[in-house]
Enzyme design. Structure first.
Site, PDB file in Angstrom:
ATOM      1  N   GLU B 288       0.840  -1.200   0.000  1.00 41.25           N
ATOM      2  CA  GLU B 288       0.000   0.000   0.000  1.00 41.25           C
ATOM      3  C   GLU B 288       0.868   1.240   0.000  1.00 41.25           C
ATOM      4  OE1 GLU B 288      -3.531  -1.243   3.051  1.00 41.25           O
ATOM      5  OE2 GLU B 288      -1.786  -0.214   3.846  1.00 41.25           O
ATOM      6  N   ASN B 378      -6.478   3.575  14.956  1.00 43.13           N
ATOM      7  CA  ASN B 378      -6.452   4.121  13.594  1.00 43.13           C
ATOM      8  C   ASN B 378      -7.542   3.519  12.696  1.00 43.13           C
ATOM      9  OD1 ASN B 378      -4.107   5.507  14.356  1.00 43.13           O
ATOM     10  ND2 ASN B 378      -2.792   3.824  13.703  1.00 43.13           N
TER      11      ASN B 378
END
Lengths: 499, 499
Positions: B288, B378
């Protein structure tokens, strides 16, 4: 003899007894066996193995597609033949051995077992035992009512035993599509772009010299254990149909819906039955197991095509389907479970996934395997392959179990198989919670109001309110989160309450 | 003016101020914004929006790729602009609002957000705000240091605002590969068969008339917040390298390993750094976020190619990379996060996935998001996209946190993001547990012995023994399973023990 069933001339002298075949299996071996949702499993050799173990104890690792019929898992467990078992089972007898710690059960996503075998991340299969309707001229194996993991087991194993089952109609030939993904790192895209895509061969291609023995059997598949629809499952089906109407109205799908997947069991079966009297049409299925409801949908003219990895039917439906197999055949495909459940294909097709929960919590996490957080029921099966990757992931269950002593909606699930990230819609007979795009606090209100049984709703709301007063993205009263399961374990009911 | 940056002649008179652009956003709108792991986010318009909200209160649903830099999430949260936020964030200020229940945070698998948008399963994006290095002659948008969800936001929204960031080098042009999956039910296979596969266009293709305004900015991306390797992370890296040697020796991969994915953060960064001095070579990444370690691996000659969705660097590394971007460019691709994280591609390539756990339990379930089971840190990010579908799923964490007050290995995780089905290897600085093909009881022994900190090992072993005495496939003392988290909440430490 058996010229139509064993068409490769050189193999006809390989016919042996089940006992002789079982003698190839030695202590400590890893055996890969056909069988998926009680369909198409090897039947004679494992029975002979269990019998042999009475006098000649041995233990093996047994891999299958999924669950076995004919009480095979029970018989093997009672004979103490199973040291390790994967990736799925649904047998009450074996379950007992698993929960007692006697059999090491490895509960896997059904699409992943052969991927791990192929990359040597599991011990290699020493011998494959595969039920077949026939062996072709070239020595290819024509499976019966399931494909499961049979193809890769036979391809990867150095030695293969074939059980030719004379009760399985030869007309099954042509129904299978055996495609095996190419090896990484140079893997091609899987060429399945619709439920009816044919990507491979109608048989399992192996060198005939790997076939170490052929056993002739005449035992039927076990019948499906499906309860007929009742008020609860009919109500669930009704909520689901309402949802589908809503989805069509919102422009999310047409009246042909999306390719359907439904988990095994009475609730999913009832839900599919509910489609018969719905206005939806030109339906397709891209599923694991094709149950009675699939054929009822065919008969109703609603269903155009069904792809699965097995056919598991009630006795009545079985006789009817077998009698007409030629008519159903052009509308059916059975694939290896690696392909029927493959994330790549499930997401590409945008499958509408309907699976059964054992319990779920107020935030939408789902437990599909562990009673009370500890006791294995069956296994995760293919539910994760579908729920994670489909167009829409729906979980269904009745809101209570055990005459109301157990609430299927709890403050926190005692075991997580599907996280809130993989759960779009929850349905009980009480109603439906559409969780898409919602935060945990919003999910909780919907789930409690729409899905919980009235007898438990107030206590869930009370738990949630006290949890929220403590704050957090996913509020919990952590010391109380599993208290309903504790009460169940200690008193036999969640009703008395431990809060 | 800006002829090199705005090459479509008709668009040059669309230049407006950030305040003017912000005025397009109205109360209740859904806004899709660029930005992924603090890279390439729109910077000026959201700041202007937060300023405007001081006198003209409004609330929006904000969708991004992933986390934003420049304290944007904090600023927007403090201005009470965020009603709903998805699919990821990592801002301490926003986190506070989320955990207080002020912002409805929808924590999603990063590959799935635009799939849901495209099928109308989320409210439609009213306006997209995308940072760009340039606009092409045809009106195509050239992203900057991230792609994230920008392409689909811009394609799906009726109105697009482009922030041309003059600090982002024009040489970034050509680094992006914008491929959008075709619409279901007739979706083609995604034509990515290697990390370097180019499948789409180097810009986001939209009709130029959708561009409602162009804002010129000069604000830099925020720097990565990466701690340098320490003894703990170096030990973790060491165990991982040992594992890779073992995998090569077992014939499971070659010395070029498999395409690598590493989650964001110091541990994953240290682990990749560990590869520099390893004997492995000709490596590739399919990840990513590309961090400092990616470029250090390039510089060491170990890494051939890296595919990601963003580049997030420390200030020093940023200056160095930007100065040499021309040299790195042929070895880099930035893709939409739908493709960088797509289950289809991750499984096809057989990615080696390394992600960070917050805590894991003795059976291998992983919590990556919720402190104490309730407080969002998160979000799950892309860890689920990779862990479920990769060749091998590895989770890393230090065995203790908060000076030993917290054990990262617990009897039962307080929140599950990754079930035991998706966890192959667990690593702490203490050691490594290889869970492949093992049943829960076997996993527990390995995890306790190899991964837990010595200060907690005996208590974990004691819990496990008492749990086993009660039986079950996954044994638990259910009333005690979360007692460590309860002790932490009540006393600030797991050390005192609640058992």
């Amino acid at each position: 003899m058996y010229r139509d069933r064993i068409r490769h001339g050189g193999l006809r002298d390989k016919i042996i007894t089940a006992e002789e075949a079982a003698s190839f299996i030695r202590d400590g071996m890893t055996v890969g066996m056909s069988g998926f949702t009680r369909a198409g499993e090897a039947k004679a050799v494992p029975m002979a193995l269990a019998a042999r173990a009475q006098t000649d104890p041995l233990q093996i690792t047994l891999l299958t597609g999924a669950s076995l019929g004919n009480d095979l898992d029970k018989t093997l467990a009672e004979a103490h033949v199973l040291k390790r078992r994967m990736p799925f089972q649904s047998d009450p007898g074996l379950r007992k051995s698993i929960n007692a710690g006697e059999v090491m059960f490895v509960d896997q996503h059904l699409s992943q077992t052969v991927e791990m075998l192929r990359t040597h991340q599991l011990p290699p299969v020493d011998i494959a035992i595969v039920e077949a309707a026939a062996i072709t001229e070239e020595g290819g194996i024509v499976p019966t009512t399931s494909v499961g993991n049979s193809a890769s087991f036979a391809i990867l194993a150095p030695k293969v035993i074939v059980e030719i089952n004379l009760t399985q109609p030869l007309l099954l030939e042509g129904i299978h599509d055996i495609y095996i993904p190419t090896r990484r790192p140079h893997r091609d895209p899987i060429p399945v772009v619709a439920p009816h895509s044919r990507a491979g061969l109608p048989y399992i291609p192996i060198p005939p010299e790997k076939i170490a023995g052929i056993v002739i059997t005449e035992k039927l598949d076990s019948s499906a254990r499906i309860s007929p629809p009742d008020d609860g499952t009919r109500a669930i089906a009704g909520h689901l149909i309402d949802l589908l109407h809503h989805e069509v109205k919102q422009g999310r799908m047409g009246t042909d819906l999306r390719p359907l997947q439904a988990g095994i069991g009475s609730v999913a079966n009832a839900v599919l039955h509910g489609l018969i009297s719905s206005p939806f049409h030109d339906l397709t299925m891209y599923s694991e197991v094709l149950q009675d409801s699939t054929f009822d949908l065919f008969d109703s003219g609603k269903l155009l095509f069904a792809s699965g990895s097995s056919i598991t039917l009630s006795r009545e439906k079985h006789d009817e389907v077998i009698a007409n197999i030629g008519a159903y055949k052009p509308k059916l495909l059975l694939r290896p479970q690696e392909i029927s459940n493959h994330p790549e294909v499930v997401r590409r097709l945008g499958v509408l996934c309907i699976n059964t929960a054992l319990e779920f919590d107020i935030y939408g996490n789902v437990n599909s395997t562990h009673v009370g957080g500890t006791q294995m029921m069956n296994g995760i099966g293919g539910s994760g392959d579908f729920a994670r990757n489909g167009f829409l992931s729906i979980f269904v269950t009745k809101s209570i179990a055990k005459e109301g002593k157990v609430s299927s909606v709890v403050p926190m699930v005692s075991h997580v198989d599907h996280t809130e990230h993989d759960v779009g819609i929850l349905i009980t007979e009480q109603g439906l919670a559409d969780l898409r795009g919602l935060a945990p606090r919003e999910r909780a209100k919907l789930i409690i109001e729409n899905c919980a049984h009235p007898d438990y709703r107030d206590r869930l709301a009370d738990y949630y309110e006290r949890a929220v007063s403590r704050g957090g993205h996913t509020p919990h009263v952590i010391e109380e989160a599993l208290s309903w399961h504790r009460a169940l374990a200690e008193t036999g009911t969640m009703q008395s309450g431990a809060d």
